[in-house]
Design an enzyme around this catalytic site. Structure first.
Site, PDB file in Angstrom:
ATOM      1  N   ILE A  61       8.316  -8.242  -2.442  1.00 44.34           N
ATOM      2  CA  ILE A  61       7.187  -7.466  -1.920  1.00 44.34           C
ATOM      3  C   ILE A  61       7.794  -6.646  -0.787  1.00 44.34           C
ATOM      4  CG2 ILE A  61       6.455  -9.524  -0.589  1.00 44.34           C
ATOM      5  CD1 ILE A  61       3.642  -8.302  -0.446  1.00 44.34           C
ATOM      6  N   SER A  62       7.565  -5.347  -0.786  1.00 42.90           N
ATOM      7  CA  SER A  62       8.281  -4.470   0.145  1.00 42.90           C
ATOM      8  C   SER A  62       7.899  -4.741   1.597  1.00 42.90           C
ATOM      9  CB  SER A  62       7.978  -3.004  -0.169  1.00 42.90           C
ATOM     10  OG  SER A  62       8.233  -2.745  -1.518  1.00 42.90           O
TER      11      SER A  62
END
Ligand code: SAM
Length: 655
Positions: A61-62
């Site tokens: 997840i960025s």
């Protein structure tokens, strides 16, 4: 227990605002989405840390700031429909959903897509739909999109994504090798075929894996686009004044004839490139004929200048007829002066000459024959006066000649001009040494008169007939020159692409029955002839609006989508040589064989009707052995000042 609301507020302040993103709508959207519900349960305590976190399927997840940076760059508006490629947990999609009307998100991993879809539903984001699939192909069913955000790093920007972008839309995505530093880029679609690109900065993302991205093993998923393949095959050309420019053309040095084209009659780069190549061919490869798309008598006065032969008493300065800028320009002047200097050090037989292949200056050629015979053979001069007298009434405007009705004895001048040529050819056979040059010149002028007489006569019978006559005349004149100079003679020809590129592989040949000098030379000399075309995307050009109108500097419109020129422009290489001969990049040549539009600008340029006035379909790799590209080009500089009769210090242009 962590106070997530507090952590979220701090994340917005320290990671996003402090790094310069201050758009309240964006900040509020981050405040509204509970990131802790998107990360794996074990990592919840770190949900608001300034970093990406691992998720299932070895994905991430960025980092929150990275999501904010991409959203900010995408300039989202409330009514927008947005595509997110690589939705992972659905977090970025949920944030985007706060800002726009609708979000379409795609994830390639089954488990991630299912989980993200369930999460989004559970959290009540009813303007987000999540699909499983290969997002490198976009999502045509829902296109076009006002914005596309790609959360994985591609090998390049996929064509389908560009196509699915609304005009005015923005695409933000990282591009670069897997597991390396990549570049975050933003592309704005500014028109049907126009895109602007900017770089935002260095980033690190997991790879975009799919048909238009990378393979699982780190190869490119799709073969490169045609412009990219051109970029790979293109040999970047040095600056025009760099001596290395000419060396790239050594590969054509063993040819007997090298024909150099141009995509317009008024572009400086084309003249200077031809001059640089020609200098090299003369100096290093023994070329001794420069034959140009100009009238014989005008070029002959340049030839006397470059070969240090006396100019003719009372002779008019060269190239005074429309379109004067085509040869009376500083680019040609520089080359002509170089040729004169070069020849100074050469024995007469080793000097390179400058000749005209065209047949428009009927009056000039008649005068040249008569003037020469006045000196050489006054009796023959009287006969020439009588024979050419037949054409005299039309010599100022020979196009009218073809309009006289048949009843007046249509071909009544034909016999005389034929006899004149026959006589001069016979005399040329008998000539000796130096004197031969003069007889050669007279015979060439007589041939021009004979062919021009027919040219103007058939002009009204059909464009193809007169065109073919003109190009056949150019071909014959070239062959005569080669013959006259002997088996070792080698020629460089300068003419427009429409004369040089093999007409058999163009609309002109296939639909209009027209041939050209390039085709005739190729048929005669095969691999000993090399045809080289030139192209440009945009810039300026010297041209007139109509025949006999004054020259103007015109903007050249950017090349049309679907043209060879646009492919070259899209390669991103500003200046290159593309070798199209056998043995070059076969795959690329194969791909270029599909007929495409090519632009031809002559002495007239009509930008308003450009598609119909200046483009026609061609097969580039069959037309030419090589293609020279200048992405942006500039108009030639016409020689200034009044046009005066030739005098020593002003010779040959009479300035
Ligand atoms: N935006 C996501 C989020 O908020 O959780 C994180 C994205 S993650 C950095 C990149 C995602 O892109 C991964 O989940 C990966 O599986 C996905 N991906 C890679 N190639 C893809 C493709 N061709 N189509 C769809 N998804 C892809």
């Amino acid at each position: 227990m962590t106070d997530f609301a507090e952590a979220r507020e701090q994340m917005v302040a320290r990671q996003i605002v402090d790094r310069g993103i201050t758009d309240q709508r964006i900040l509020d959207s981050f405040r509204a989405v509970p990131r802790e519900l998107f990360v794996p349960a074990v990592d919840r305590g770190e949900a608001y840390e300034d970093k990406p976190l691992p998720i299932a399927a070895e994905q991430t997840i960025s980092q929150p700031y990275m999501v904010a940076l991409m959203i900010d760059a995408a300039e989202l508006a409330p009514a927008d429909v947005v595509l997110e490629v690589g939705c992972g947990t659905g977090y970025a999609a949920a944030v985007i959903a706060q800002l726009v009307d609708e979000v379409v998100a795609i994830e390639r991993h089954h488990a991630l897509a299912i989980e993200a879809g369930a999460r989004i539903e559970r959290l009540g984001y009813d303007n987000v739909s999540i699909y499983e699939g290969d997002g490198s192909k976009g999502f045509a069913e829902k296109a076009p999109f006002d914005a596309i955000i790609v959360s994985a790093a591609g090998s390049h920007v996929p064509d389908p994504l560009l196509e699915q972008l609304e005009i005015g839309g923005r695409l933000v995505m990282p591009v670069g090798e897997p597991h390396a530093v990549q570049t975050l880029i933003k592309i704005t679609r500014t028109g049907q075929e126009d895109y602007e690109q900017e770089e935002i900065g260095a980033v690190r993302f997991v790879p975009l894996i799919g048909a238009h991205g990378w393979t699982e093993t780190g190869e490119r998923g799709d073969p490169c686009s045609l412009p990219e393949r051109i970029a790979v095959a293109a040999e970047v050309l040095p600056a025009l004044d760099d001596p290395a420019f000419g060396t790239l053309f050594d590969r054509f040095g063993d040819a007997r004839v090298v024909l150099l084209g141009e995509a317009s009659h008024g572009t400086s780069e084309f003249y200077r490139a031809r001059a640089a190549i020609t200098r090299r061919l003369i100096e290093e490869h023994g070329f001794d004929i420069v034959a140009v798309e100009a009238d014989w008598p005008d070029a002959a006065s340049i030839d006397r200048f470059v070969r240090h032969r006396p100019h003719r008493e009372g002779e008019e300065a060269a190239f005074q007829r429309f379109p004067t800028w085509m040869w009376r320009n500083t680019e040609v002047d520089t080359f002509v002066r170089w040729l004169r200097d070069h020849n100074r050090a050469c024995a007469p037989h080793a000097q390179a000459g400058f000749y005209g292949l065209d047949l428009y200056n009927l009056a000039g050629s008649m005068r040249a024959v008569i003037d020469f015979l006045d000196e050489a053979d006054p009796e023959a001069a009287a006969l020439a006066r009588e024979r050419y007298g037949c054409l005299q009434p039309w010599s100022r405007d020979p196009a009218i000649y073809g309009r006289i009705p048949l009843s007046e004895g249509f071909a009544r001048c034909e016999t005389g001009v034929l006899d004149m040529l026959r006589d001069l050819l016979a005399r040329r056979m008998d000539c000796m040494g130096e004197e031969c040059e003069e007889w050669l010149d007279a015979a060439a002028n007589a041939r021009l008169v004979k062919n021009a007489e027919r040219y103007y006569r058939v002009m009204y019978e059909g464009a193809a007939e007169s065109w073919n006559l003109r190009d056949t005349h150019m071909f014959e004149t070239l062959c005569q020159l080669l013959d006259a100079k002997g088996p070792g003679a080698k020629a460089v020809v300068w003419a427009h692409n429409s004369h040089i590129g093999n007409a058999a592989y163009t609309e002109m040949g296939q639909q209009r029955g027209e041939l050209n000098i390039g085709q005739l030379v190729k048929e005669k000399f095969g691999e000993q002839a090399r045809l080289i075309g030139f192209g440009t995307h945009t810039g300026t050009v010297a041209a007139a609006h109509d025949w006999d109108e004054p020259m103007a500097i015109e903007e050249v419109r950017p090349s049309l989508a679907g043209s060879y020129e646009r492919l070259c422009h899209d390669s991103g290489v500003d200046r290159f040589l593309l070798d199209l001969r056998q043995g070059a990049d076969e795959g690329l040549i194969e791909a270029l064989l599909e007929p495409r539009l090519e632009r031809f600008i002559g002495v007239i340029y009509r930008p308003q009707t450009e598609r119909w006035s200046h483009y026609s379909e061609c097969v580039l790799p069959k037309q030419f052995d090589a293609w020279i590209w200048f992405d942006e080009t500039h108009a030639v500089t016409p020689l200034p000042g009044a046009e005066l009769p030739g005098e020593d210090e002003t010779y040959p242009f009479g300035l």
